[in-house]
Design a protein around this motif. Sequence first.
Motif, short mmCIF file in Angstrom:
data_model
loop_
_atom_site.label_atom_id
_atom_site.label_comp_id
_atom_site.label_asym_id
_atom_site.label_seq_id
_atom_site.Cartn_x
_atom_site.Cartn_y
_atom_site.Cartn_z
N UNK A 231 0.83 -1.21 0.00
CA UNK A 231 0.00 0.00 0.00
C UNK A 231 0.87 1.25 0.00
N UNK A 232 1.94 1.24 0.76
CA UNK A 232 2.86 2.38 0.75
C UNK A 232 3.52 2.51 -0.62
N UNK A 233 3.95 1.39 -1.18
CA UNK A 233 4.61 1.42 -2.50
C UNK A 233 3.67 1.96 -3.57
N UNK A 234 2.40 1.53 -3.52
CA UNK A 234 1.44 2.01 -4.51
C UNK A 234 1.18 3.51 -4.35
N UNK A 235 1.13 3.96 -3.10
CA UNK A 235 0.91 5.39 -2.85
C UNK A 235 2.09 6.21 -3.38
N UNK A 236 3.31 5.68 -3.19
CA UNK A 236 4.49 6.41 -3.68
C UNK A 236 4.54 6.50 -5.20
N UNK A 237 3.83 5.59 -5.87
CA UNK A 237 3.75 5.64 -7.34
C UNK A 237 2.46 6.32 -7.81
N UNK A 238 1.65 6.79 -6.86
CA UNK A 238 0.35 7.34 -7.20
C UNK A 238 0.38 8.82 -7.52
N UNK A 239 -0.78 9.39 -7.84
CA UNK A 239 -0.85 10.77 -8.32
C UNK A 239 -0.44 11.82 -7.30
N UNK A 240 -0.77 11.59 -6.00
CA UNK A 240 -0.42 12.60 -4.98
C UNK A 240 1.09 12.73 -4.86
N UNK A 241 1.78 11.60 -4.78
CA UNK A 241 3.23 11.63 -4.64
C UNK A 241 3.90 12.12 -5.92
N UNK A 242 3.36 11.72 -7.05
CA UNK A 242 3.94 12.17 -8.32
C UNK A 242 3.89 13.70 -8.42
N UNK A 243 2.78 14.28 -7.95
CA UNK A 243 2.66 15.74 -7.99
C UNK A 243 3.69 16.39 -7.09
N UNK A 244 3.95 15.83 -5.93
CA UNK A 244 4.98 16.37 -5.03
C UNK A 244 6.34 16.33 -5.73
N UNK A 245 6.66 15.21 -6.35
CA UNK A 245 7.95 15.07 -7.05
C UNK A 245 8.07 16.10 -8.18
N UNK A 246 6.99 16.32 -8.92
CA UNK A 246 7.02 17.29 -10.02
C UNK A 246 7.24 18.70 -9.48
N UNK A 247 6.61 19.02 -8.36
CA UNK A 247 6.78 20.36 -7.77
C UNK A 247 8.21 20.56 -7.28
N UNK A 248 8.80 19.51 -6.72
CA UNK A 248 10.20 19.60 -6.29
C UNK A 248 11.10 19.83 -7.51
N UNK A 249 10.85 19.06 -8.57
CA UNK A 249 11.65 19.21 -9.80
C UNK A 249 11.51 20.62 -10.36
N UNK A 250 10.29 21.16 -10.35
CA UNK A 250 10.08 22.53 -10.84
C UNK A 250 10.85 23.54 -10.00
N UNK A 251 10.84 23.36 -8.70
CA UNK A 251 11.53 24.31 -7.81
C UNK A 251 13.05 24.23 -7.99
N UNK A 252 13.53 23.04 -8.31
CA UNK A 252 14.99 22.88 -8.53
C UNK A 252 15.41 23.18 -9.96
N UNK A 253 14.43 23.15 -10.86
CA UNK A 253 14.77 23.36 -12.27
C UNK A 253 15.48 22.16 -12.87
N UNK A 254 14.99 20.96 -12.55
CA UNK A 254 15.57 19.73 -13.11
C UNK A 254 14.46 18.94 -13.79
N UNK A 255 14.80 18.00 -14.69
CA UNK A 255 13.77 17.17 -15.34
C UNK A 255 13.00 16.35 -14.31
#
Length: 465
Positions: A231-255
Amino acid sequence: MSIIFWKTIVVYFTSILAFCCCFRSNVNREDNPNIPAIAKYFSTKGRYEEVNPYLIEDILAVNRSILQPPSAQCREIHVTAIIRHGTRYPTSKNVKKMQKLYQLVKSGASGKQSWLREIQTQWRMWYTEDMDGRLVKKGVSDHKHLAVRLSKLFPSLISEEKLRGGFFKFITSSKHRCVNSTLSFKAGLTELWAITDMEFDHAVNDALMRFFDQCTRFVQEVDNNPSALSEMDKFKQGPEMRRVQEKIADRLGVPYNNITDDMAEAAFYLCAYEFAIKTVNSPWCQLFDEVDAQVMEYANDLKQFWKRAYGYDINSKSSCILFHDVFSRLDKAAKENKSGQQVTEAVTVQVGHAETLLPLLTLLGFSKDNDTLTSTNYATQAKRSFRTSHTLPYAANLLLVLYDCGGGDLRLQPLLNEKPVTFPGLTDQRASIPLYQDVRGHYSDLLKGCDFETECQLFKHPAEV
């Protein structure tokens, strides 16, 4: 005017005063630039002061009125304290993740924010793998201060006379962070009372304080089973976590593909550790807003839920040995008191881990929600009871206080992180601390059963019998 009227007035003004104190502390916390806005979401990496904000103003503050014994003649005769170790360094596993993120930010981040430039030009990676979860200076203070506060809460029990008289028992896990937390707790008391002519022993007992390592069924079916945390693994691959990762990438300016869930976790830990260890609002904290922090907290709560709490029955049953130990101490104190003897073990201090405390709290029924935590119900779990940020900061503690209220009337009060709580599912107890016999009756099935050896053996297949 009636006594009831005056009692009502006192309760009313006490409540107002408590509210004002809490409100003032919360305001100070939120206005304090040294405290990250996301600090209340750090789960098991959180400061104890975030759970009890009044300690930010006064680290030794206590309010004995919260104990509210049922009558004036009630007196404490025994307290068992099960305490998590204090603030520690990250484990070597987490240090590796943090070092990997740091190298990415140093070499690949292209954002222009001042906080990012500060990470790239001024901040240095000072965490090393050999730190590996050892107690830090703040962790020493955590336990010293806790010892002093508990002595103020229970002055007749946690007293110099009782300590010198040999009525304390100290038990610890073998891990450095627990042994050093135990030494710190003792030092808090000996320094408070300026005791220099005596030393006080402690026992190392991993069977009690690291029972999870010795429970074969738990180790094989949960701890070493990759699918146990699906359940944790699925959540980490889910939309909420993906959005967090994208926001971090945007703030750092990385792909986007550069920021994995491990990278996001490492960034969150960097913010948490810098704050817990050094009381610094680190530039790493700028990688998260409150929405992100809530997602990160939920990911860790999923891990704790499925690996240590209600996810699997064996998680809580692995603590049967500690459960029985606690009640045997309470029973012994009750028996000695009933026969007119002095209680020989007035204070028991047992220092372990989050993994020690959470299974026991689960076995007792604390923080249980109607719905199971899963990878898909994040949105409906915003007001869940199961919040490790609230229950399992560094130096988290469960206190069980046994009172003699006269005429054979023994009562038991639980406190979680120095706040009175009620035993889950035990009725007719809101007006007073429950009778000890009622508590025993409530947990009678566990007291009669819940055998560690039986629960922890692996089930044999029919062909093996």
